[in-house]
Design a protein around this motif. Sequence first.
Motif, mmCIF file in Angstrom:
data_model
loop_
_atom_site.group_PDB
_atom_site.id
_atom_site.type_symbol
_atom_site.label_atom_id
_atom_site.label_comp_id
_atom_site.label_asym_id
_atom_site.label_seq_id
_atom_site.Cartn_x
_atom_site.Cartn_y
_atom_site.Cartn_z
ATOM 1 N N PHE A 45 0.845 -1.186 0.000
ATOM 2 C CA PHE A 45 0.000 0.000 0.000
ATOM 3 C C PHE A 45 0.880 1.235 0.000
ATOM 4 O O PHE A 45 1.839 1.317 0.760
ATOM 5 N N LYS A 46 0.547 2.148 -0.849
ATOM 6 C CA LYS A 46 1.244 3.429 -0.914
ATOM 7 C C LYS A 46 0.176 4.496 -0.728
ATOM 8 O O LYS A 46 -0.636 4.746 -1.620
ATOM 9 N N GLN A 47 0.169 5.120 0.457
ATOM 10 C CA GLN A 47 -0.892 6.059 0.816
ATOM 11 C C GLN A 47 -0.848 7.332 -0.025
ATOM 12 O O GLN A 47 -1.878 7.889 -0.355
ATOM 13 N N ASP A 48 0.349 7.790 -0.374
ATOM 14 C CA ASP A 48 0.499 8.987 -1.196
ATOM 15 C C ASP A 48 1.473 8.652 -2.325
ATOM 16 O O ASP A 48 2.657 8.441 -2.082
ATOM 17 N N SER A 49 0.972 8.617 -3.555
ATOM 18 C CA SER A 49 1.818 8.203 -4.675
ATOM 19 C C SER A 49 2.967 9.166 -4.942
ATOM 20 O O SER A 49 3.940 8.810 -5.594
ATOM 21 N N LYS A 50 2.913 10.385 -4.400
ATOM 22 C CA LYS A 50 4.000 11.354 -4.589
ATOM 23 C C LYS A 50 5.076 11.232 -3.518
ATOM 24 O O LYS A 50 6.162 11.777 -3.670
ATOM 25 N N ALA A 51 4.799 10.537 -2.447
ATOM 26 C CA ALA A 51 5.748 10.391 -1.342
ATOM 27 C C ALA A 51 6.505 9.068 -1.470
ATOM 28 O O ALA A 51 6.079 8.153 -2.174
ATOM 29 N N ASP A 52 7.623 8.953 -0.775
ATOM 30 C CA ASP A 52 8.407 7.717 -0.789
ATOM 31 C C ASP A 52 7.854 6.655 0.164
ATOM 32 O O ASP A 52 8.297 5.515 0.134
ATOM 33 N N ALA A 53 6.926 7.020 1.028
ATOM 34 C CA ALA A 53 6.412 6.096 2.042
ATOM 35 C C ALA A 53 5.556 5.000 1.404
ATOM 36 O O ALA A 53 4.705 5.266 0.563
ATOM 37 N N HIS A 54 5.795 3.754 1.823
ATOM 38 C CA HIS A 54 5.017 2.623 1.355
ATOM 39 C C HIS A 54 5.128 1.495 2.380
ATOM 40 O O HIS A 54 5.980 1.534 3.268
ATOM 41 N N GLN A 55 4.253 0.521 2.261
ATOM 42 C CA GLN A 55 4.245 -0.609 3.189
ATOM 43 C C GLN A 55 4.036 -1.899 2.410
ATOM 44 O O GLN A 55 3.181 -1.975 1.534
#
Length: 98
Positions: A45-55
């Motif tokens: 899951f990537k909550q914000d496609s513009k950010a590097d954060a993912h799980q």
Amino acid sequence: KDRKLTVRSEYLWGQTSGVHSHGAYVQAAYTICQMFQPVLSYDFFKQDSKADAHQHNLQVGLNISPIDYLRIQAAYTHTLYDGNRHNNMAEMQAVLTY
């Protein structure tokens, strides 16, 4: 899905308050002798496609149905956050349906 093997998958994409997110999962389960069912699943899951954060989650589990109306589920999940932080979780539950 057939008599012993179940495979499911889903992809999601959405927008909430101008933030685009996306994710997917795939899960497979195989029934052995109507009592044991090993399960393997993977999701991200990537909550914000513009950010590097993912799980990313990888789960290995076992469903056991020792008697009618009772299912015991046990699983281990390894979670990877942003490519460098990890988390491990073990869970167990009993489901009684009547």
